[in-house]
Structures are given as C-alpha cells and as structure tokens.
Design a protein around this motif. Structure first.
Motif, PDB file in Angstrom:
ATOM      1  N   PRO A  97       8.890   0.654  36.513  1.00 43.60           N
ATOM      2  CA  PRO A  97       8.161  -0.074  35.479  1.00 43.60           C
ATOM      3  C   PRO A  97       8.237   0.619  34.115  1.00 43.60           C
ATOM      4  N   MET A  98       7.908  -0.137  33.081  1.00 39.05           N
ATOM      5  CA  MET A  98       7.949   0.405  31.724  1.00 39.05           C
ATOM      6  C   MET A  98       6.760   1.355  31.530  1.00 39.05           C
ATOM      7  N   GLU A  99       7.053   2.630  31.492  1.00 41.25           N
ATOM      8  CA  GLU A  99       5.970   3.596  31.300  1.00 41.25           C
ATOM      9  C   GLU A  99       5.845   3.982  29.841  1.00 41.25           C
ATOM     10  N   ASP A 100       6.785   4.759  29.342  1.00 41.66           N
ATOM     11  CA  ASP A 100       6.689   5.218  27.955  1.00 41.66           C
ATOM     12  C   ASP A 100       7.398   4.263  27.006  1.00 41.66           C
ATOM     13  N   ILE A 101       6.698   3.914  25.951  1.00 44.68           N
ATOM     14  CA  ILE A 101       7.319   3.116  24.900  1.00 44.68           C
ATOM     15  C   ILE A 101       7.709   4.058  23.771  1.00 44.68           C
TER      16      ILE A 101
END
Ligand code: GTP
Ligand code: MG
Ligand code: ZN
Ligand code: ZN
Ligand code: ZN
Lengths: 129, 242
Positions: A97-101
């Motif tokens: 999943p998208m953790e750090d942006i």
C-alpha cells in the motif's frame, strides 16, 4: 467552491507580505506549487484569483500554478513510484500500500515576482520556498 | 538585483486556517476535550451514526456536537432530541467547515455548557467527499464515513479524505444484501491509500458493528475499553492498532 476560500487565504498572506514592504511594490506574478494529491483544482484557483484581483493591490498580478505530481515511496522496493490517480495507489511492483508520500500534497506559495515602485526596471525575486 | 528573503517565511496556502485549527485544539486540550471531525459525502449517515453513538455513550461520556449544516437546523434538531448540547453552524454556501467557523461554534457552545465538563466534541462536517479533509478545524482525529451504496471505487476517486482519515466507517451495512457491493473490495481500496486507518463496517439502523466503533471512540477519549461491552467475536485486535 473552496477555491474561493483558498484564494481568500492566499490574498491575506500576500497582503501581509505586501504591507510589510516599505515601498509597497507592484506584484507582477505569484507562483504557487499545488500537488495533484490535494482537493485543489489549479484552473479554479486562477479563475477565483482573477475575479478577486481587479482594483486591489494585486491588480497587475498573474497567478502561476505549478502542478506537483503524486510520488510515493515503497519501503519494500526502496523505490519511488507514481500512483495512477483515481485508479491505483499501491506499489505497481510489489503491491504494497501507499505509505510514504514524497510529493503531491503541496499547497505552497513558492515565490513572488514584483517591480519596485520607484525603480520600475528592476525585478526582484522574493523566494519563500 | 536579486534579493532573497528569509526562507522561514515559507507559506502554506492554508496557513491561516492551520493556525486557527491549532488554536481551537489548544482550547480543547485545555478543557480536556477530545474532538472528532466527522466527514462524508451527503447522506452517508453522519447524523444517524451520531444519534446511535450518543444514545450508547451518553451515560459514560459528556458529549457535545458542533453541527455544520449548510442552511437548516434539521440535523441539529435531530441531535438535540438526544439530550446533548448542540451548536449549529450555518455555513451558508461553503462546502466545508473551516477553523474560523468551528471557533465560532466553540464560543456558542460555551454559552450552553461549561466546556470543562465536556469529554467529547463531535463536529459533523458539511456533506462533501472532497475538501473537508483539507481544512482542519482543530480535531484530534478525522473520521470518514462511506456508505455501502456509494460504490467500491469512491476511495480511489476521492483519495485525499481516505488518506487523511484516522478511522473509516463503512455505513448502512444492513443494505449490503440488497446491493451488488463487495465490502472486501472497499476495504482493500481504502488500505491501498491508507494502510493504517481503522475500518469499522456498521449499521446505525440495526446496531451491527457499532460496538467496535464505540470502543474506538472510548479509546480516542483516553478511556479504556469497557469490558462489559466487548461481545464475543468483536474484533478487539483491530482496536489495538488504533
Ligand atoms: N438502511 C440504513 N439507512 C441509514 C443508515 N444510516 C443512515 N441511513 C439513512 O440514510 C439517510 C441519510 O442519513 P443521515 O444520517 O441524515 O446522513 P448524513 O450524512 O448526516 O447527511 P447530511 O448531513 O445531509 O450530509 C437517512 O434516510 C437515514 O435514515 C443505516 O445504517 N441503514
Ligand atoms: Mg447530517
Ligand atoms: Zn514495492
Ligand atoms: Zn481562543
Ligand atoms: Zn470546500
């Protein structure tokens, strides 16, 4: 509709700066950095800004919006990737999943270009970012 | 001549709102209040969830509501019937609440009740899936609602709110059998965007799933889970990650 609120907030910030300048310079360009992963539509901002500036200290100002793409960082792959807005946000390589942006959440006033009222030929650059 | 001014002047577009939100939060902290910001598209079930939450928790928590209704007092009146202090903020045509409006709400609230006696303030935001997430109001946690009737793809299409949420309620689960809706896919779509969010499928109508949500609220207010309310099969493990 919130572009109007954002513009009001932008104008207040710009006015604070402008009033802090002893010679009240003429602002010619205002540069924003707006991330793709925000609720802000750049065209809406420019529209609201143009509707506002007439007859104000910003009458000669142009709003320039730079879009910043959404970039995420996958810890498993140790790599940046570009999620497909509206479709897919997980890492395309491993599915994490998208953790750090890394970028894409910006709502920034980056800099202002202005002409000094008394020395019309000069363009100073006020860098805030 | 190029002149570079102090880089510390770096400005967020929402700087003024952020400062207002921080100010509101300081007041809440001073009074020992936990503030939750409830957000969803119009009609996802915020007021119904609040009604169910108030009737369940009122005996153990002192709760007040700040209601962001566009033009009417309909939702505020529904909640007043639950017997808690309710302040309605008339947001006019604004599509979200901002820190200044909620600050006005706090001042109104102070005329109804001593804030020192309140444990929990719930702010019901304007029904809108887009921008309320961008405007902090001074909350300690953001709660998003998505009803089963809205479609599995909504988290992907309106990702900012789901990214910002600390807790997501998938509402109206009693309707799921009548729809072609895949709850697992909704959850997977949300988790792609926000792997840490606590997700509770609930029905305000039947009460299904509410126990987990209520425990989450208790934890958010710094109160431990009431052992008596944990039913066998409750997903207590989920709460540990809150
Ligand atoms: N079947 C079913 N209907 C529900 C449930 N929760 C809410 N509803 C219905 O959904 C409609 C909207 O509910 P509200 O609670 O008013 O939704 P809201 O999010 O507060 O709406 P706005 O404040 O107008 O954005 C009403 O007709 C409710 O009766 C539920 O759990 N099950
Ligand atoms: Mg409502
Ligand atoms: Zn990966
Ligand atoms: Zn104050
Ligand atoms: Zn809005």
């Amino acid at each position: 509709m919130h572009e109007v609120d954002m513009t009001r907030s932008l104008v207040l910030t710009l006015r604070d700066w402008w009033e802090s300048q002893p010679d009240r310079p003429q602002i010619s360009r205002v540069h924003l950095r707006v991330g793709d992963f925000t609720c802000v539509e750049p065209a809406g901002l420019v529209f609201a800004f143009d509707a506002y500036r007439e007859g104000t200290f910003l009458s000669a100002a142009e709003l320039v919006v730079e879009s910043v793409p959404l970039v995420a960082f996958c810890h498993a792959c140790q790599a940046d990737y570009r999620p497909e807005m509206g479709l897919h946000y997980a890492c395309p390589t491993c599915g994490a999943p998208m953790e750090d942006i890394r970028s894409g959440r910006e709502l920034k006033i980056s800099h202002i270009e202005y002409q000094n009222a008394h020395r019309e030929t000069q363009t100073d650059r006020w860098a805030v970012a | 001549m190029h002149q570079t001014f102090d880089a510390a002047l770096e400005m967020n577009l929402l700087h003024a709102n952020q400062a207002g939100a921080d100010h509101n939060r300081e007041h809440f902290n001073e009074w020992g209040i936990t503030c939750l910001n409830l957000m969803s598209s119009p009609g996802a079930g915020k007021t119904s969830l609040l009604e169910a939450t108030l009737s369940a928790l009122q005996s153990e928590l002192a709760i007040a509501v700040i209601e962001g209704d566009m033009t009417t007092e309909l939702d505020a009146d529904r909640l007043r019937r639950c017997g808690v202090p309710v302040v309605a903020i008339n947001t006019g045509r604004s599509c979200h609440l901002d820190a200044r409006m909620v600050s006005g709400g706090i001042h109104q609230l102070k005329t109804l009740v001593d804030p020192q006696t309140i444990d929990l303030v719930v702010v019901e935001n304007v029904g809108n899936l887009v921008c309320p997430a961008e405007f902090e109001v001074g909350e300690h946690a953001k709660v998003a609602l998505l009803s089963v009737t809205e479609g599995e793809d909504k988290p992907l299409k309106y990702p900012v709110m789901f990214r910002e949420a600390d807790c997501l309620l998938i509402t109206k689960t009693d309707l799921a059998p009548y729809l072609e809706v895949d709850l697992d896919r909704i959850m997977a779509n949300v988790r792609q965007i926000n792997p840490e969010v606590a997700i509770f499928p609930v029905s305000a109508k039947t009460g299904e799933g509410l126990a987990d949500w209520l425990n989450w609220v208790r934890q958010a207010t710094g109160r431990s889970i009431q052992p008596a309310t944990i039913q066998p099969g409750d997903r207590v493990a989920t709460l540990a990650s809150v």
